[in-house]
Design a protein around this motif. Structure first.
Motif, short mmCIF file in Angstrom:
data_model
loop_
_atom_site.label_atom_id
_atom_site.label_comp_id
_atom_site.label_asym_id
_atom_site.label_seq_id
_atom_site.Cartn_x
_atom_site.Cartn_y
_atom_site.Cartn_z
N LEU A 237 -13.19 -9.09 0.10
CA LEU A 237 -12.58 -8.47 -1.07
C LEU A 237 -13.02 -9.20 -2.33
N ASP A 238 -13.45 -8.46 -3.29
CA ASP A 238 -13.91 -9.00 -4.57
C ASP A 238 -12.74 -8.98 -5.55
N TYR A 239 -12.37 -10.14 -6.09
CA TYR A 239 -11.21 -10.18 -6.99
C TYR A 239 -11.42 -9.34 -8.25
N HIS A 240 -12.67 -9.04 -8.61
CA HIS A 240 -12.92 -8.15 -9.75
C HIS A 240 -12.39 -6.75 -9.47
N LEU A 241 -12.41 -6.35 -8.20
CA LEU A 241 -11.88 -5.04 -7.82
C LEU A 241 -10.39 -4.97 -8.12
N ILE A 242 -9.70 -6.08 -7.89
CA ILE A 242 -8.25 -6.11 -8.12
C ILE A 242 -7.94 -5.83 -9.58
N LEU A 243 -8.73 -6.39 -10.47
CA LEU A 243 -8.48 -6.22 -11.91
C LEU A 243 -8.83 -4.81 -12.39
N GLY A 244 -9.70 -4.11 -11.69
CA GLY A 244 -10.16 -2.80 -12.15
C GLY A 244 -9.39 -1.62 -11.62
N THR A 245 -8.34 -1.83 -10.84
CA THR A 245 -7.64 -0.71 -10.23
C THR A 245 -6.18 -0.64 -10.65
N GLY A 246 -5.89 -0.97 -11.87
CA GLY A 246 -4.51 -1.07 -12.36
C GLY A 246 -3.65 0.14 -12.12
N LEU A 247 -4.06 1.32 -12.59
CA LEU A 247 -3.25 2.53 -12.45
C LEU A 247 -3.10 2.91 -10.98
N TYR A 248 -4.19 2.85 -10.24
CA TYR A 248 -4.13 3.19 -8.81
C TYR A 248 -3.17 2.26 -8.08
N THR A 249 -3.23 0.99 -8.43
CA THR A 249 -2.36 0.00 -7.78
C THR A 249 -0.90 0.29 -8.11
N PHE A 250 -0.62 0.58 -9.36
CA PHE A 250 0.74 0.89 -9.78
C PHE A 250 1.27 2.10 -9.02
N VAL A 251 0.48 3.17 -8.98
CA VAL A 251 0.90 4.39 -8.28
C VAL A 251 1.11 4.11 -6.79
N TYR A 252 0.21 3.34 -6.19
CA TYR A 252 0.32 3.01 -4.77
C TYR A 252 1.59 2.22 -4.48
N ILE A 253 1.86 1.19 -5.28
CA ILE A 253 3.05 0.36 -5.06
C ILE A 253 4.33 1.18 -5.24
N VAL A 254 4.40 1.95 -6.32
CA VAL A 254 5.59 2.77 -6.57
C VAL A 254 5.78 3.81 -5.46
N SER A 255 4.70 4.41 -5.00
CA SER A 255 4.79 5.39 -3.91
C SER A 255 5.28 4.74 -2.62
N CYS A 256 4.77 3.56 -2.32
CA CYS A 256 5.22 2.85 -1.11
C CYS A 256 6.70 2.50 -1.20
N ILE A 257 7.11 2.01 -2.35
CA ILE A 257 8.52 1.64 -2.53
C ILE A 257 9.42 2.86 -2.38
N CYS A 258 9.06 3.94 -3.07
CA CYS A 258 9.87 5.16 -2.99
C CYS A 258 9.90 5.72 -1.58
N GLY A 259 8.74 5.75 -0.93
CA GLY A 259 8.66 6.29 0.42
C GLY A 259 9.45 5.47 1.43
#
Length: 185
Positions: free
Chosen positions: A76-98
């Motif tokens: 895993l490239d840590y640069h990828l982590i910094l570039g996926t902000g909106l996707y990460t937010f949506v994924y985390i919120v979806s997981c929490i809600c689900g």
């Protein structure tokens, strides 16, 4: 123990053979094959023998799981982590809600106590190991046809795993405390 190790080896060999000869366009998931074998094997043993085997096998399993998680997380490239902000937010919120919503609804439908209905969802939030395993599978499948999508998925899940393992562990502990399952110290 020898029967277990031989069985795991044979299960893996069958998977390799099937991948080479039968399923040439898709790949079998060896981890799921191991889970299936382990479920059958453990249900065939008396409980005393199973507990004894688990005590012997636990160090091997711990090292194997650690190796699998490191293998999935190492590229895993840590640069990828910094570039996926909106996707990460949506994924985390979806997981929490689900997780929270599904646990609450399921507990309500099955008539569980109110504490279970309210707090079970919080205790289910940590999940990084599972998500990293499936990320590895998804990324390997997508890498040849959709490399950009594989990069987005890998970055999103990696970032979510890092963030979620901080937030979710705290939320899970709080859920146990609120349900009076542990002392709130």
């Amino acid at each position: 123990m020898a029967t277990l190790l031989i069985g795991i080896t044979i299960t893996t060999a069958i998977g390799l053979i099937l991948n080479k000869m039968v399923f040439t366009n898709i790949a079998l998931n060896y981890m799921l094959m191991g889970v299936a074998f382990s479920a059958v094997f453990s249900n065939m043993l008396p409980e005393e023998k199973l507990n004894e085997l688990i005590n012997w096998f636990h160090p091997i399993l711990a090292i194997s799981l650690l190796a699998a998680i490191v293998d999935l997380g190492a590229p895993l490239d840590y640069h990828l982590i910094l570039g996926t902000g909106l996707y990460t937010f949506v994924y985390i919120v979806s997981c929490i809600c689900g997780k929270y919503g599904g646990a609450r609804l399921g507990a309500k439908i099955t008539g569980m106590p109110v504490t279970v209905q309210k707090y079970l969802g919080l205790t289910l939030l940590p999940h990084s190991g599972v998500s990293l395993v499936f990320t590895g599978i998804i990324s390997s499948v997508l890498a040849s046809t959709e490399p950009e999508l594989a990069t987005i998925v890998t970055g999103t899940i990696a970032a979510a795993a890092v963030i979620n393992e901080i937030i979710a562990v705290i939320a899970a502990k709080k859920g146990f405390e609120l349900a009076d399952e542990i002392n709130g110290k």
